[in-house]
Enzyme design. Sequence first.
Site, mmCIF file in Angstrom:
data_model
loop_
_atom_site.group_PDB
_atom_site.id
_atom_site.type_symbol
_atom_site.label_atom_id
_atom_site.label_comp_id
_atom_site.label_asym_id
_atom_site.label_seq_id
_atom_site.Cartn_x
_atom_site.Cartn_y
_atom_site.Cartn_z
ATOM 1 N N ASN A 8 0.871 -1.179 0.000
ATOM 2 C CA ASN A 8 0.000 0.000 0.000
ATOM 3 C C ASN A 8 0.910 1.232 0.000
ATOM 4 O O ASN A 8 1.518 1.553 1.007
ATOM 5 C CB ASN A 8 -0.885 -0.037 1.257
ATOM 6 C CG ASN A 8 -1.730 1.206 1.413
ATOM 7 O OD1 ASN A 8 -1.854 2.009 0.491
ATOM 8 N ND2 ASN A 8 -2.324 1.365 2.596
ATOM 9 N N LYS A 10 0.017 4.233 -0.273
ATOM 10 C CA LYS A 10 -0.686 5.391 0.304
ATOM 11 C C LYS A 10 -0.514 6.620 -0.608
ATOM 12 O O LYS A 10 -0.423 6.467 -1.822
ATOM 13 C CB LYS A 10 -0.199 5.658 1.727
ATOM 14 C CG LYS A 10 -0.246 4.402 2.596
ATOM 15 C CD LYS A 10 -0.076 4.679 4.052
ATOM 16 C CE LYS A 10 -0.144 3.370 4.817
ATOM 17 N NZ LYS A 10 -0.137 3.541 6.270
ATOM 18 N N HIS A 90 -9.593 1.046 4.827
ATOM 19 C CA HIS A 90 -8.340 1.278 5.557
ATOM 20 C C HIS A 90 -8.611 2.274 6.689
ATOM 21 O O HIS A 90 -9.418 3.209 6.520
ATOM 22 C CB HIS A 90 -7.279 1.815 4.593
ATOM 23 C CG HIS A 90 -5.916 1.828 5.206
ATOM 24 N ND1 HIS A 90 -5.523 2.789 6.108
ATOM 25 C CD2 HIS A 90 -4.862 0.984 5.072
ATOM 26 C CE1 HIS A 90 -4.280 2.531 6.505
ATOM 27 N NE2 HIS A 90 -3.858 1.431 5.879
ATOM 28 N N GLU A 92 -7.052 4.698 7.684
ATOM 29 C CA GLU A 92 -6.800 6.105 7.328
ATOM 30 C C GLU A 92 -7.986 6.695 6.567
ATOM 31 O O GLU A 92 -8.187 7.907 6.575
ATOM 32 C CB GLU A 92 -5.486 6.212 6.539
ATOM 33 C CG GLU A 92 -4.286 6.010 7.458
ATOM 34 C CD GLU A 92 -3.016 5.557 6.768
ATOM 35 O OE1 GLU A 92 -2.958 5.557 5.532
ATOM 36 O OE2 GLU A 92 -2.068 5.197 7.497
ATOM 37 N N GLU A 155 -5.392 -4.997 10.781
ATOM 38 C CA GLU A 155 -4.433 -3.910 10.953
ATOM 39 C C GLU A 155 -4.783 -3.116 12.214
ATOM 40 O O GLU A 155 -5.626 -2.197 12.151
ATOM 41 C CB GLU A 155 -4.498 -2.961 9.759
ATOM 42 C CG GLU A 155 -4.134 -3.592 8.445
ATOM 43 C CD GLU A 155 -3.546 -2.551 7.494
ATOM 44 O OE1 GLU A 155 -2.376 -2.690 7.121
ATOM 45 O OE2 GLU A 155 -4.253 -1.591 7.164
ATOM 46 N N GLY A 161 2.232 2.413 11.133
ATOM 47 C CA GLY A 161 3.199 3.505 11.021
ATOM 48 C C GLY A 161 3.821 3.940 12.343
ATOM 49 O O GLY A 161 4.399 5.022 12.428
ATOM 50 N N SER A 197 3.329 -1.716 10.635
ATOM 51 C CA SER A 197 4.735 -1.638 11.064
ATOM 52 C C SER A 197 5.585 -2.876 10.750
ATOM 53 O O SER A 197 6.550 -3.162 11.449
ATOM 54 C CB SER A 197 4.824 -1.330 12.565
ATOM 55 O OG SER A 197 4.422 0.003 12.798
HETATM 56 P P1 PGA Z 1 2.741 0.552 7.798
HETATM 57 O O1 PGA Z 1 1.279 0.706 7.167
HETATM 58 O O2 PGA Z 1 3.309 -0.733 7.288
HETATM 59 O O3 PGA Z 1 3.501 1.758 7.304
HETATM 60 O O4 PGA Z 1 2.568 0.543 9.277
HETATM 61 C C1 PGA Z 1 0.455 -0.398 6.968
HETATM 62 C C2 PGA Z 1 -0.855 0.065 6.406
HETATM 63 O O5 PGA Z 1 -1.312 1.158 6.744
HETATM 64 O O6 PGA Z 1 -1.486 -0.607 5.591
#
Ligand code: PGA
Length: 236
Positions: A8, A10, A90, A92, A155, A161, A197
Amino acid sequence: MRKLIVANYKMNGNKKLFADIVKKINKYKVKDTKIVLCPPFVYLDEFKIKSNSVFLGCQDITNIDNSKSTGQISPNMLHEFSVKYVIVGHSERRSLGENDELINEKVHVCINNDLMPIICVGEKKKSDKLDAVLTQIQSALKGIEKSYVPIIAYEPVWAIGTGKLPTVSRINKVADMIRSYISDLGYKNSVVLYGGSVSAQNYDEIINANIDGLLLGGVSLKFDEFIEIVKGIDHV
Ligand code: PGA
């Protein structure tokens, strides 16, 4: 079963970075994994993939079947770029106001149009009860045919993150809980991914968990580290 590794990107990247990633991924001989790359919509055309183990995905889709929808992206547009998977729900996007009902509509749009939704779920805080995760799954799958195989990315929001990871035993517990819940809902099979992460330094521990693959965020942008994870999983 072949492990699924989803990248992803983003709201990151640019033409130059993605041209480089595509060149490198096209040279990599995938052995035993399925890779899904999810760039921002405007870069989909940069992804001319030559491997039949690497698929194109995206990070969102419209929930409405009406061309009078400024700013929305339709399934037909995604098909033009050979998109097969869509990340839906997601955290976000949930934090921008997407609720369970909207996410369920997007899951329906995907399935009605031959696209595979990767449904993201997860508790906000480490101390939160896991019932919320099951509620998210139940809402996302409302009205979806039982013959369908749901792909769920677990997740935990607190792990995205942040560099903080759940223990393998917690991931196992949640993955088992998700599988048995989906089976109780009447689905014969499910695919459960973990995301949050994961890095080249910690993936080998995480991949020992009872999961069918990973959803990678930040590390997807560093191709060398991304491919190290893919290789580690691909060559076992
Ligand atoms: P990250 O994000 O690996 O940077 O923690 C995962 C995600 O948001 O899908």
